[in-house]
Write a protein that holds these residues in place. Structure first.
Motif, PDB file in Angstrom:
ATOM      1  N   UNK A 223      40.786  47.448  34.702  1.00 38.33           N
ATOM      2  CA  UNK A 223      41.948  47.708  35.557  1.00 38.33           C
ATOM      3  C   UNK A 223      43.141  48.230  34.773  1.00 38.33           C
ATOM      4  N   UNK A 224      43.070  48.205  33.462  1.00 40.35           N
ATOM      5  CA  UNK A 224      44.118  48.793  32.640  1.00 40.35           C
ATOM      6  C   UNK A 224      45.447  48.070  32.666  1.00 40.35           C
ATOM      7  N   UNK A 225      45.427  46.745  32.748  1.00 41.45           N
ATOM      8  CA  UNK A 225      46.670  45.975  32.682  1.00 41.45           C
ATOM      9  C   UNK A 225      47.387  45.775  34.003  1.00 41.45           C
ATOM     10  N   UNK A 226      46.808  46.214  35.108  1.00 39.85           N
ATOM     11  CA  UNK A 226      47.420  45.991  36.419  1.00 39.85           C
ATOM     12  C   UNK A 226      47.440  44.504  36.746  1.00 39.85           C
ATOM     13  N   UNK A 227      48.430  44.075  37.500  1.00 45.71           N
ATOM     14  CA  UNK A 227      48.530  42.664  37.914  1.00 45.71           C
ATOM     15  C   UNK A 227      47.438  42.355  38.935  1.00 45.71           C
ATOM     16  N   UNK A 228      46.999  41.090  38.922  1.00 50.03           N
ATOM     17  CA  UNK A 228      45.916  40.682  39.803  1.00 50.03           C
ATOM     18  C   UNK A 228      45.983  39.182  40.040  1.00 50.03           C
ATOM     19  N   UNK A 229      45.230  38.726  41.029  1.00 43.76           N
ATOM     20  CA  UNK A 229      45.113  37.311  41.339  1.00 43.76           C
ATOM     21  C   UNK A 229      43.654  36.884  41.283  1.00 43.76           C
ATOM     22  N   UNK A 230      43.451  35.580  41.198  1.00 41.06           N
ATOM     23  CA  UNK A 230      42.099  35.012  41.107  1.00 41.06           C
ATOM     24  C   UNK A 230      41.897  34.028  42.259  1.00 41.06           C
ATOM     25  N   UNK A 231      40.814  34.215  42.989  1.00 38.42           N
ATOM     26  CA  UNK A 231      40.391  33.271  44.019  1.00 38.42           C
ATOM     27  C   UNK A 231      39.013  32.770  43.631  1.00 38.42           C
ATOM     28  N   UNK A 232      38.900  31.463  43.452  1.00 35.89           N
ATOM     29  CA  UNK A 232      37.624  30.868  43.081  1.00 35.89           C
ATOM     30  C   UNK A 232      37.070  30.085  44.261  1.00 35.89           C
ATOM     31  N   UNK A 233      35.922  30.517  44.746  1.00 32.37           N
ATOM     32  CA  UNK A 233      35.212  29.815  45.812  1.00 32.37           C
ATOM     33  C   UNK A 233      34.210  28.879  45.147  1.00 32.37           C
ATOM     34  N   UNK A 234      34.557  27.609  45.116  1.00 34.64           N
ATOM     35  CA  UNK A 234      33.732  26.609  44.431  1.00 34.64           C
ATOM     36  C   UNK A 234      33.114  25.620  45.419  1.00 34.64           C
ATOM     37  N   UNK A 235      32.903  26.072  46.650  1.00 33.93           N
ATOM     38  CA  UNK A 235      32.334  25.166  47.650  1.00 33.93           C
ATOM     39  C   UNK A 235      30.918  24.722  47.313  1.00 33.93           C
ATOM     40  N   UNK A 236      30.216  25.478  46.465  1.00 35.95           N
ATOM     41  CA  UNK A 236      28.857  25.107  46.084  1.00 35.95           C
ATOM     42  C   UNK A 236      28.774  24.725  44.608  1.00 35.95           C
ATOM     43  N   UNK A 237      29.913  24.418  44.024  1.00 35.61           N
ATOM     44  CA  UNK A 237      29.988  24.035  42.612  1.00 35.61           C
ATOM     45  C   UNK A 237      29.866  22.520  42.502  1.00 35.61           C
ATOM     46  N   UNK A 238      29.118  22.064  41.512  1.00 29.49           N
ATOM     47  CA  UNK A 238      28.874  20.639  41.366  1.00 29.49           C
ATOM     48  C   UNK A 238      29.629  19.969  40.230  1.00 29.49           C
ATOM     49  N   UNK A 239      30.524  20.681  39.566  1.00 31.26           N
ATOM     50  CA  UNK A 239      31.263  20.101  38.446  1.00 31.26           C
ATOM     51  C   UNK A 239      30.816  20.722  37.131  1.00 31.26           C
ATOM     52  N   UNK A 240      31.386  20.215  36.048  1.00 29.33           N
ATOM     53  CA  UNK A 240      31.071  20.780  34.748  1.00 29.33           C
ATOM     54  C   UNK A 240      31.259  19.783  33.627  1.00 29.33           C
ATOM     55  N   UNK A 241      30.738  20.141  32.478  1.00 28.44           N
ATOM     56  CA  UNK A 241      30.871  19.320  31.278  1.00 28.44           C
ATOM     57  C   UNK A 241      32.291  19.449  30.724  1.00 28.44           C
ATOM     58  N   UNK A 242      32.720  18.523  29.888  1.00 32.19           N
ATOM     59  CA  UNK A 242      34.055  18.661  29.267  1.00 32.19           C
ATOM     60  C   UNK A 242      34.194  19.983  28.509  1.00 32.19           C
ATOM     61  N   UNK A 243      33.134  20.419  27.843  1.00 32.16           N
ATOM     62  CA  UNK A 243      33.181  21.687  27.118  1.00 32.16           C
ATOM     63  C   UNK A 243      33.362  22.869  28.067  1.00 32.16           C
ATOM     64  N   UNK A 244      32.818  22.743  29.255  1.00 26.96           N
ATOM     65  CA  UNK A 244      32.990  23.772  30.271  1.00 26.96           C
ATOM     66  C   UNK A 244      34.466  23.947  30.599  1.00 26.96           C
ATOM     67  N   UNK A 245      35.168  22.836  30.760  1.00 25.72           N
ATOM     68  CA  UNK A 245      36.588  22.913  31.103  1.00 25.72           C
ATOM     69  C   UNK A 245      37.410  23.482  29.958  1.00 25.72           C
ATOM     70  N   UNK A 246      37.043  23.190  28.726  1.00 22.88           N
ATOM     71  CA  UNK A 246      37.716  23.804  27.577  1.00 22.88           C
ATOM     72  C   UNK A 246      37.544  25.320  27.617  1.00 22.88           C
ATOM     73  N   UNK A 247      36.332  25.779  27.914  1.00 25.44           N
ATOM     74  CA  UNK A 247      36.074  27.216  27.990  1.00 25.44           C
ATOM     75  C   UNK A 247      36.815  27.840  29.163  1.00 25.44           C
ATOM     76  N   UNK A 248      36.904  27.130  30.287  1.00 25.48           N
ATOM     77  CA  UNK A 248      37.657  27.639  31.428  1.00 25.48           C
ATOM     78  C   UNK A 248      39.126  27.792  31.088  1.00 25.48           C
ATOM     79  N   UNK A 249      39.685  26.858  30.355  1.00 26.77           N
ATOM     80  CA  UNK A 249      41.099  26.952  29.994  1.00 26.77           C
ATOM     81  C   UNK A 249      41.352  28.224  29.197  1.00 26.77           C
TER      82      UNK A 249
END
Length: 109
Positions: free
Chosen positions: A45-71
């Motif tokens: 996108x070349x630096x254009x502003x954007x937003x993020x929508x996460x649909x996690x209705x079928x997500x079951x959670x994650x490991x602590x390391x997963x959350x570190x990577x998400x951050x």
């Protein structure tokens, strides 16, 4: 030792919104792969502003390391033009799981 990815995702632009759909129980490999694939999309996108929508209705959670990577994903996303992020979650329990990320300062305003 290289772990296999646990959990899946899809990514697609809907206008200026990057929509992610998460399914299954996640480990850090899934989060790192999501980060890699999303980075290529927002860089295109070349630096254009954007937003993020996460649909996690079928997500079951994650490991602590997963959350570190998400951050790391969120930090780089903000640096790359992400102005806002929000989630669709299946339960209050899931909201509590991700509330730690929200409390780490993603808000930029």
């Amino acid at each position: 030792m290289q772990w296999a990815q646990h959990g899946t995702y899809t990514l697609e632009w809907q206008g200026d919104i990057l929509v992610t759909r998460l399914t299954g129980e996640w480990n850090d490999v899934a989060a790192l792969n999501l980060h890699r694939d999303a980075r290529s999309l927002w860089q295109a996108r070349g630096g254009q502003e954007w937003g993020l929508l996460t649909d996690a209705r079928e997500w079951g959670g994650g490991t602590p390391e997963c959350f570190d990577a998400w951050w790391a994903f969120f930090e780089e996303g903000v640096a790359a033009g992400m102005l806002a992020a929000t989630d669709i979650l299946p339960s209050m329990l899931h909201a509590l799981i991700v509330s730690e990320l929200a409390g780490q300062g993603l808000r930029t305003g």
